[in-house]
Design an enzyme around this catalytic site. Structure first.
Site, mmCIF file in Angstrom:
data_model
loop_
_atom_site.group_PDB
_atom_site.id
_atom_site.type_symbol
_atom_site.label_atom_id
_atom_site.label_comp_id
_atom_site.label_asym_id
_atom_site.label_seq_id
_atom_site.Cartn_x
_atom_site.Cartn_y
_atom_site.Cartn_z
ATOM 1 N N HIS A 29 0.843 -1.194 0.000
ATOM 2 C CA HIS A 29 0.000 0.000 0.000
ATOM 3 C C HIS A 29 0.875 1.239 0.000
ATOM 4 O O HIS A 29 2.029 1.210 0.447
ATOM 5 C CB HIS A 29 -0.966 0.009 1.195
ATOM 6 C CG HIS A 29 -0.316 0.337 2.511
ATOM 7 N ND1 HIS A 29 -0.153 1.622 2.968
ATOM 8 C CD2 HIS A 29 0.214 -0.465 3.470
ATOM 9 C CE1 HIS A 29 0.430 1.596 4.155
ATOM 10 N NE2 HIS A 29 0.672 0.351 4.480
ATOM 11 N N CYS A 30 0.330 2.330 -0.534
ATOM 12 C CA CYS A 30 0.996 3.622 -0.473
ATOM 13 C C CYS A 30 0.156 4.523 0.438
ATOM 14 O O CYS A 30 -0.512 4.036 1.348
ATOM 15 C CB CYS A 30 1.163 4.206 -1.871
ATOM 16 S SG CYS A 30 -0.390 4.460 -2.758
ATOM 17 N N MET A 31 0.171 5.820 0.198
ATOM 18 C CA MET A 31 -0.554 6.736 1.073
ATOM 19 C C MET A 31 -2.069 6.562 0.988
ATOM 20 O O MET A 31 -2.774 6.733 1.970
ATOM 21 C CB MET A 31 -0.202 8.183 0.714
ATOM 22 C CG MET A 31 1.208 8.578 1.094
ATOM 23 S SD MET A 31 1.441 8.643 2.881
ATOM 24 C CE MET A 31 0.359 10.014 3.304
ATOM 25 N N ARG A 33 -3.646 4.012 -1.548
ATOM 26 C CA ARG A 33 -4.113 2.883 -2.351
ATOM 27 C C ARG A 33 -3.607 1.543 -1.827
ATOM 28 O O ARG A 33 -2.460 1.413 -1.408
ATOM 29 C CB ARG A 33 -3.645 3.034 -3.804
ATOM 30 C CG ARG A 33 -4.064 4.333 -4.460
ATOM 31 C CD ARG A 33 -3.508 4.424 -5.875
ATOM 32 N NE ARG A 33 -3.778 5.733 -6.472
ATOM 33 C CZ ARG A 33 -3.429 6.074 -7.694
ATOM 34 N NH1 ARG A 33 -2.799 5.197 -8.470
ATOM 35 N NH2 ARG A 33 -3.710 7.269 -8.161
#
Length: 502
Positions: A29-31, A33
């Site tokens: 995961h990113c910030m 998504r």
């Protein structure tokens, strides 16, 4: 419902819609998504996923990306990982009776499909750079907010016994950020992470002040994150060379020693100086650009940022932002680029008023607008403006005017920067900083957002719709544009649909 139960329920709702645990190859995961590597893309139910209340949108790139928003994604991902693990243990994937040749052919087909989609060498390189820096963003945000709080307390003269402790908390991570960059770089490029961190640590070691290179005395931190990145990449290649040539019996002693020794010498007597010059040039150029062409530069940067995001090229800016924060305490580029989100919000509001009969699109805008105001633009981009076509262009116009506003004040001497990367929109207010008072800096940033909102609204309201576009979408029975219009299809095998009205 308890927070843990809510997050687990969201993960449990997503899992069957992406083909179940057996279809999940990787999870990250990113910030904003949840990024999934999938074995079989055809098993995904896009429409059902987008109908989930917690899902703000979906994006298909090298991974299948489910937009959940900041905060939520960090809580849902562990629950999703646990459910996938439980699913695999309960029902392991069946082994198909295929030959080695068939299996190899399937793997080659999948690889070719991924490369055909988006895997150009340049974009793959940018993704690697993003994978190095994105894990650092939570610490940058936390330390940046503490730095802002500490600055406010110092200016007000409050809590003088506490402010030194807050300064230590805010500065500790930045003082050692090169080590974390080196660790992540080695990990990303296939080396031993701790060796990458060890070589990068040389850059911030105070003792380098006793060393001369190229006729100059080195200073701790010279070269910054760029030097750390280069040093760690070099360490990876040295380590891999050692693994090939050093006998196994000596590997545990010789390989780490040679890796640190050879990479360290090159770092001290080459990379630190070169990377220091490059870092200084980046800072000098950013200052010169905004001091001499602030309004024009801001207009161009604010207007082009959304297309850069769509192409994945915005990832190239991450090390530049980090270098500026390391040098100046803030990046002057991020507040300008954040105006692209303001233009997107203004455009969405104009779409809302221009399509009074299309309750489906208006409902999408109402649900996505709060996230857009906080800087999470994917729901508005993929759910509204990009499928409509023209409103995406007029949203870029709004971002250009907002960026020009902030750039103009930079040109006049009032710098507006951000002490961290990641947030934008209203979420950036706790992180803004500049060379004048906090009130002035916040006022300029707020003014830029307002200009972006108004310009995006006006451009979209008056120029964002052709007669054909209005007649097509301003009807009550017309469904909302699908996020998959951005990816070009609704399901494998279905024909691509171009954005309307372009």
């Amino acid at each position: 419902m308890a927070t843990e139960d809510k997050n687990r329920a969201t993960a449990a709702a997503i899992l069957p819609l992406v083909g179940g645990a057996a279809n999940v190859a990787s999870i990250a995961h990113c910030m904003t998504r949840l990024r999934l590597g999938l074995h079989d893309r055809s098993l995904v139910d896009d429409e059902a996923l987008k109908a989930l209340p917690a899902v703000l949108g979906v994006v298909e790139d090298d991974t299948y990306q489910i937009v959940l928003g900041p905060g939520t994604v960090a809580r849902v991902t562990p629950e999703f990982e646990q459910l996938v693990e439980e699913g695999r243990e309960a029902a392991p994937a069946p082994v198909a009776a295929v030959s080695a040749e068939e299996l190899a052919a399937q793997g080659a087909a999948i690889k070719a499909q991924q490369k055909a989609k988006n895997a150009t060498p340049f974009k793959l390189f940018l993704r690697r750079i993003a994978n190095i820096f994105v894990p650092l963003i939570p610490a940058l945000i936390g330390c940046g907010i503490i730095a802002g709080l500490n600055g406010l307390l110092v200016n007000l003269g409050w809590l003088p016994a506490v402010t030194p402790a807050l300064a230590a908390m805010a500065s500790g991570f930045m003082a050692l950020i090169a080590v974390f960059v080196g660790y992540n770089t080695a990990k990303e490029f296939g080396g031993t992470p701790i060796l990458g961190g060890a070589v990068a640590a040389i850059i911030v070691f105070p003792g380098v002040a006793n060393i001369d290179a190229f006729g100059q005395t080195l200073s701790p931190g010279q070269g910054g994150v760029l030097g750390a990145l280069g040093a760690a990449v070099l360490a990876v290649y040295v380590e891999k060379w050692c693994r090939r040539w050093v006998p196994e019996a000596l590997d545990v002693l010789v390989t780490p020693t040679l890796t640190v020794l050879l990479s360290g010498l090159v770092t001290i007597f080459g990379l630190m100086y070169v990377a220091g010059e490059v870092s200084s040039a980046i800072g000098t150029f950013a200052d010169w650009l905004l001091a001499h062409g602030g309004a024009g530069a801001g207009f161009v940067l604010g207007g082009l940022f959304l297309p850069l995001v769509m192409l994945g090229l915005h990832q190239a800016l991450i090390p530049i932002h980090t270098t500026l924060i390391e040098q100046q305490g803030y990046t002057v580029l991020l507040p300008i680029l954040a105006m692209a989100g303001a233009g997107q919000v203004g455009a969405a509001m104009a779409v809302y008023f221009r399509l009074p009969r299309n309750e489906s699109i208006r409902r999408t805008i109402r649900s996505a607008l709060p996230a857009g105001l906080l800087g999470v633009g994917e729901p508005l981009i993929y759910g509204v403006s990009l499928p409509l076509g023209r409103p995406f262009i007029t949203a870029c116009v709004g971002g250009a005017f907002g960026g020009g506003f902030v750039g103009l004040f930079n040109q006049l001497g009032d710098k507006v920067g951000s002490t961290a990367i990641g947030p934008s929109g209203w979420a950036l207010f706790p992180l803004v900083d500049g060379n004048h008072g906090l009130g002035t800096t916040i006022a300029i940033y707020a003014g830029g957002l307002l200009v972006g909102y108004v310009a995006g609204f006006a451009a979209t309201y008056f120029f964002g719709f052709s007669k054909d576009l209005l007649s097509e979408f301003n009807v009550s029975q017309e469904p909302a544009p699908s996020t998959v219009a951005a990816t070009g299809n609704t399901h494998p095998g279905s024909p691509a649909k171009a954005p309307a009205g372009v």
